[in-house]
Design an enzyme around this catalytic site. Sequence first.
Site, mmCIF file in Angstrom:
data_model
loop_
_atom_site.group_PDB
_atom_site.id
_atom_site.type_symbol
_atom_site.label_atom_id
_atom_site.label_comp_id
_atom_site.label_asym_id
_atom_site.label_seq_id
_atom_site.Cartn_x
_atom_site.Cartn_y
_atom_site.Cartn_z
ATOM 1 N N HIS A 1 -9.555 66.144 47.461
ATOM 2 C CA HIS A 1 -9.745 67.423 46.773
ATOM 3 C C HIS A 1 -9.948 68.537 47.796
ATOM 4 O O HIS A 1 -10.520 68.321 48.862
ATOM 5 C CB HIS A 1 -10.951 67.333 45.837
ATOM 6 C CG HIS A 1 -11.029 68.468 44.864
ATOM 7 N ND1 HIS A 1 -11.520 69.710 45.209
ATOM 8 C CD2 HIS A 1 -10.662 68.556 43.560
ATOM 9 C CE1 HIS A 1 -11.453 70.507 44.162
ATOM 10 N NE2 HIS A 1 -10.943 69.836 43.143
ATOM 11 N N LYS B 1 -17.497 67.731 38.942
ATOM 12 C CA LYS B 1 -17.993 68.253 40.219
ATOM 13 C C LYS B 1 -19.524 68.099 40.288
ATOM 14 O O LYS B 1 -20.075 67.111 39.826
ATOM 15 C CB LYS B 1 -17.520 69.697 40.430
ATOM 16 C CG LYS B 1 -15.988 69.815 40.370
ATOM 17 C CD LYS B 1 -15.479 71.154 40.814
ATOM 18 C CE LYS B 1 -13.961 71.185 40.749
ATOM 19 N NZ LYS B 1 -13.414 72.448 41.294
ATOM 20 N N GLU C 1 -11.948 70.910 48.014
ATOM 21 C CA GLU C 1 -13.327 71.168 48.413
ATOM 22 C C GLU C 1 -13.799 70.163 49.463
ATOM 23 O O GLU C 1 -14.654 70.475 50.294
ATOM 24 C CB GLU C 1 -14.229 71.158 47.178
ATOM 25 C CG GLU C 1 -13.993 72.378 46.297
ATOM 26 C CD GLU C 1 -14.218 72.135 44.816
ATOM 27 O OE1 GLU C 1 -13.846 73.023 44.033
ATOM 28 O OE2 GLU C 1 -14.751 71.082 44.442
ATOM 29 N N GLU D 1 -3.054 70.780 43.192
ATOM 30 C CA GLU D 1 -4.025 71.820 42.892
ATOM 31 C C GLU D 1 -3.924 72.937 43.923
ATOM 32 O O GLU D 1 -4.485 72.831 45.025
ATOM 33 C CB GLU D 1 -5.446 71.249 42.894
ATOM 34 C CG GLU D 1 -5.704 70.230 41.797
ATOM 35 C CD GLU D 1 -7.197 69.976 41.638
ATOM 36 O OE1 GLU D 1 -7.722 70.262 40.554
ATOM 37 O OE2 GLU D 1 -7.830 69.519 42.599
ATOM 38 N N SER E 1 -7.698 75.896 37.261
ATOM 39 C CA SER E 1 -8.064 76.760 36.135
ATOM 40 C C SER E 1 -7.305 76.417 34.859
ATOM 41 O O SER E 1 -6.949 77.304 34.073
ATOM 42 C CB SER E 1 -7.873 78.244 36.502
ATOM 43 O OG SER E 1 -8.728 78.604 37.572
ATOM 44 N N ASN F 1 -12.879 66.615 36.134
ATOM 45 C CA ASN F 1 -13.712 66.576 37.334
ATOM 46 C C ASN F 1 -14.948 67.437 37.090
ATOM 47 O O ASN F 1 -14.875 68.667 37.112
ATOM 48 C CB ASN F 1 -12.914 67.096 38.533
ATOM 49 C CG ASN F 1 -13.708 67.042 39.823
ATOM 50 O OD1 ASN F 1 -14.808 66.503 39.881
ATOM 51 N ND2 ASN F 1 -13.145 67.610 40.873
ATOM 52 N N GLY G 1 -10.962 77.234 40.199
ATOM 53 C CA GLY G 1 -12.211 77.906 39.884
ATOM 54 C C GLY G 1 -12.160 79.417 39.949
ATOM 55 O O GLY G 1 -13.198 80.083 39.876
#
Length: 322
Positions: free
Chosen positions: A162, A80, A164, A232, A278, A78, A238
């Site tokens: 996701h 992003k 985010e 996730e 990560s 991904n 991140g």
Amino acid sequence: MAVVSTSLSGAAAVTSQLTQFSGLRKSFLKLDSSNSNSNSTQSFFQNVDSHIRIASSGKGCRGVVAMAGTGKFFVGGNWKCNGTKESINKLVSDLNSATLESDVDVVVSPPFIYIDQVINSLTSRIEVAAQNSWIGKGGAFTGEISVEQLKDVGCKWVILGHSERRHIIGEDDQFIGKKAAYALSQGVGVIACIGELLEEREAGKTSDVCFRQLKAYADAVPSWDNIVIAYEPVWAIGTGKVATPEQAQEVHVAVRDWLSKNVSAEVASKTRIIYGGSVNGGNSAELAKKGDIDGFLVGGASLKGPEFATIINSVTAKKVAA
């Protein structure tokens, strides 16, 4: 997303037209109103940042019986909101020259504006995914991308749900489920993301959150044949923090057990459950050894061709473990 301020002329009629697409939580709408106040905008993102600290609690999922999956190893990258034409050309070149294990499905997900560039230059060994798609056919939805458009340029997959999109943009479970159902109905595979916030893990609610998110998919999708589940944990995305192989395996086992009890044993066995948070070239092999970790959804490390190749090839660790 199609968000309309009720203060605009004619908004009532537009809002009525968009009722069927409601799925953005009020927290997202607050982001729009905070654009005129830098302090409240800063506060919003500080609040988001507070969700991605590593959990100190050992609380996790309820005990279930382990049942390893049977699906082919799957690794997604991904990208992003990263990259330029130049950097993506370099990344694609690195991926094209990499030696990859044959028994792995590999997908990369560039920003929308670079999808065509990637598809036209990347080896056919690697498929291309989008990072989002709209809930239905295209039309007057400024800023959105329809599944039909993604298919038109050659996308085979789309990432949905996701964290985010959930926690910053404000998409809720049912909205995401409807997106997944529409993508599948058009023949596009779905990488269906789930995962808990830090405070949810600390409160021992990891399984409750993941099961709730899974149910929203299950209630909407016509079939699980073209779905990959990506677990996730939000606190690991991140942050440089990663769930231990044991923590990840525990959740993956619980997810597979939920599928077995609520969908079918066949779907539980065949559906690939991949880990994201990560993941890098240094930890992927140990994670891959776990029986219910069927691959990875990789963020930052997927922007580095050689390291992403190392993660893809961590399938060899699974072979040894087996």
